[in-house]
Design a protein around this motif. Sequence first.
Motif, PDB file in Angstrom:
ATOM      1  N   HIS A  90       9.021   3.282   2.191  1.00 48.50           N
ATOM      2  CA  HIS A  90       8.691   3.130   3.763  1.00 48.50           C
ATOM      3  C   HIS A  90       7.833   4.165   4.218  1.00 48.50           C
ATOM      4  O   HIS A  90       6.753   3.750   4.841  1.00 48.50           O
ATOM      5  CB  HIS A  90       9.967   3.134   4.383  1.00 48.50           C
ATOM      6  CG  HIS A  90      10.909   2.202   4.161  1.00 48.50           C
ATOM      7  ND1 HIS A  90      10.538   0.784   4.163  1.00 48.50           N
ATOM      8  CD2 HIS A  90      12.222   2.154   3.583  1.00 48.50           C
ATOM      9  CE1 HIS A  90      11.752  -0.110   3.763  1.00 48.50           C
ATOM     10  NE2 HIS A  90      12.524   0.953   3.436  1.00 48.50           N
ATOM     11  N   GLU A  91       7.690   5.509   3.887  1.00 49.87           N
ATOM     12  CA  GLU A  91       6.936   6.344   4.241  1.00 49.87           C
ATOM     13  C   GLU A  91       5.526   6.186   3.688  1.00 49.87           C
ATOM     14  O   GLU A  91       4.657   6.286   4.527  1.00 49.87           O
ATOM     15  CB  GLU A  91       7.308   7.982   3.780  1.00 49.87           C
ATOM     16  CG  GLU A  91       8.498   8.295   4.410  1.00 49.87           C
ATOM     17  CD  GLU A  91       8.966   9.600   4.062  1.00 49.87           C
ATOM     18  OE1 GLU A  91       8.134  10.480   3.652  1.00 49.87           O
ATOM     19  OE2 GLU A  91      10.201  10.012   3.914  1.00 49.87           O
ATOM     20  N   GLU A  92       5.161   5.621   2.518  1.00 50.37           N
ATOM     21  CA  GLU A  92       4.055   5.453   1.832  1.00 50.37           C
ATOM     22  C   GLU A  92       3.415   4.106   2.537  1.00 50.37           C
ATOM     23  O   GLU A  92       2.377   4.137   2.644  1.00 50.37           O
ATOM     24  CB  GLU A  92       4.312   5.203   0.327  1.00 50.37           C
ATOM     25  CG  GLU A  92       4.592   6.464  -0.359  1.00 50.37           C
ATOM     26  CD  GLU A  92       5.792   6.666  -0.570  1.00 50.37           C
ATOM     27  OE1 GLU A  92       6.866   6.171   0.125  1.00 50.37           O
ATOM     28  OE2 GLU A  92       6.600   7.769  -1.501  1.00 50.37           O
ATOM     29  N   ALA A  93       4.311   3.202   2.666  1.00 54.39           N
ATOM     30  CA  ALA A  93       3.958   1.919   3.333  1.00 54.39           C
ATOM     31  C   ALA A  93       3.552   2.375   4.954  1.00 54.39           C
ATOM     32  O   ALA A  93       2.307   1.939   5.135  1.00 54.39           O
ATOM     33  CB  ALA A  93       5.118   0.953   3.529  1.00 54.39           C
ATOM     34  N   ARG A  94       4.023   3.166   5.338  1.00 60.90           N
ATOM     35  CA  ARG A  94       3.729   3.454   7.082  1.00 60.90           C
ATOM     36  C   ARG A  94       2.346   4.118   6.915  1.00 60.90           C
ATOM     37  O   ARG A  94       1.532   3.754   7.687  1.00 60.90           O
ATOM     38  CB  ARG A  94       4.824   4.429   7.708  1.00 60.90           C
ATOM     39  CG  ARG A  94       4.503   5.013   8.657  1.00 60.90           C
ATOM     40  CD  ARG A  94       5.312   5.977   9.432  1.00 60.90           C
ATOM     41  NE  ARG A  94       6.512   5.476   9.743  1.00 60.90           N
ATOM     42  CZ  ARG A  94       6.944   4.898  10.954  1.00 60.90           C
ATOM     43  NH1 ARG A  94       5.987   4.908  11.789  1.00 60.90           N
ATOM     44  NH2 ARG A  94       8.049   4.313  10.921  1.00 60.90           N
ATOM     45  N   ARG A  95       2.109   5.286   5.792  1.00 61.68           N
ATOM     46  CA  ARG A  95       0.979   5.876   5.710  1.00 61.68           C
ATOM     47  C   ARG A  95      -0.238   4.873   5.598  1.00 61.68           C
ATOM     48  O   ARG A  95      -1.285   4.833   6.276  1.00 61.68           O
ATOM     49  CB  ARG A  95       0.800   6.824   4.749  1.00 61.68           C
ATOM     50  CG  ARG A  95       0.038   8.149   4.733  1.00 61.68           C
ATOM     51  CD  ARG A  95       0.347   9.099   3.834  1.00 61.68           C
ATOM     52  NE  ARG A  95       0.512   8.838   2.484  1.00 61.68           N
ATOM     53  CZ  ARG A  95       1.468   8.897   1.554  1.00 61.68           C
ATOM     54  NH1 ARG A  95       2.736   9.361   2.237  1.00 61.68           N
ATOM     55  NH2 ARG A  95       1.472   8.391   0.543  1.00 61.68           N
ATOM     56  N   ILE A  96       0.070   3.852   4.743  1.00 61.08           N
ATOM     57  CA  ILE A  96      -1.138   2.853   4.208  1.00 61.08           C
ATOM     58  C   ILE A  96      -1.375   2.005   5.677  1.00 61.08           C
ATOM     59  O   ILE A  96      -2.520   1.749   6.083  1.00 61.08           O
ATOM     60  CB  ILE A  96      -0.860   1.876   3.196  1.00 61.08           C
ATOM     61  CG1 ILE A  96      -0.947   2.687   1.849  1.00 61.08           C
ATOM     62  CG2 ILE A  96      -1.588   0.649   3.202  1.00 61.08           C
ATOM     63  CD1 ILE A  96      -0.621   1.978   0.655  1.00 61.08           C
ATOM     64  N   PHE A  97      -0.176   1.519   6.224  1.00 60.22           N
ATOM     65  CA  PHE A  97      -0.385   0.571   7.293  1.00 60.22           C
ATOM     66  C   PHE A  97      -1.004   1.168   8.624  1.00 60.22           C
ATOM     67  O   PHE A  97      -1.848   0.538   9.295  1.00 60.22           O
ATOM     68  CB  PHE A  97       0.900  -0.230   7.742  1.00 60.22           C
ATOM     69  CG  PHE A  97       1.584  -1.058   6.763  1.00 60.22           C
ATOM     70  CD1 PHE A  97       0.701  -1.928   6.221  1.00 60.22           C
ATOM     71  CD2 PHE A  97       2.829  -1.197   6.554  1.00 60.22           C
ATOM     72  CE1 PHE A  97       1.067  -2.918   5.497  1.00 60.22           C
ATOM     73  CE2 PHE A  97       3.418  -1.886   5.801  1.00 60.22           C
ATOM     74  CZ  PHE A  97       2.684  -3.019   5.100  1.00 60.22           C
ATOM     75  N   GLU A  98      -0.575   2.443   9.013  1.00 62.66           N
ATOM     76  CA  GLU A  98      -1.265   3.080   9.804  1.00 62.66           C
ATOM     77  C   GLU A  98      -2.900   3.468   9.619  1.00 62.66           C
ATOM     78  O   GLU A  98      -3.395   3.359  10.588  1.00 62.66           O
ATOM     79  CB  GLU A  98      -0.530   4.508   9.976  1.00 62.66           C
ATOM     80  CG  GLU A  98      -0.763   5.109  11.418  1.00 62.66           C
ATOM     81  CD  GLU A  98       0.124   6.253  11.807  1.00 62.66           C
ATOM     82  OE1 GLU A  98       0.048   6.370  13.100  1.00 62.66           O
ATOM     83  OE2 GLU A  98       0.835   6.649  10.971  1.00 62.66           O
TER      84      GLU A  98
END
Length: 185
Positions: A68-76
Amino acid sequence: MRLLLAACALVLAIRVEAAVAGSSAAEQPEELNPQVLDMQYWAAKSTEERFDPHMCGYGVFLDKTGQHEEARRIFERCADNGNLHAMPWMSYLEENGYDRASDPVKAAEWDKRLADAGSPIGQFNYGLDLLRGHGAPLDRASGKSLIDLAAAGGDSTARELIAHDYDPESVTPEADKARYRHPQF
């Protein structure tokens, strides 16, 4: 003719190799054959200064595999660079709190940002936020107005909500039972 082409290709390859060998280490690429279809490659790219829009699709896979942290970084990163498809995912991450505490206010801010961009999905989601008073001030009139815009934009769930007199439980019954109802005691 084939022999001539082969000779030209060999000469070109030798010149390229000589040019690369003569260049400084700073000019040489770090990785000659990156694993561009690997999720970790794109997660790492999300921290680089240069934005690569190809990373945006990998956020879903990272999120669904628990990263989720990596996904958040990409989405943001993608949302901040104008990718509207990343904004509902940011709202989803903020609302559900997989990698940090749930923050309905930030989730509603992402929904509003998407609604302000003219997206029927954002209009529907922010309209629900306003109808419920969840993450946003309770404002039934504005919520209904946004739901109407989403329906006019083609959102079938918004049409269903309108048909049920704007009752959020008609489109998200389990979520309403679990999350949005106020405690009785």
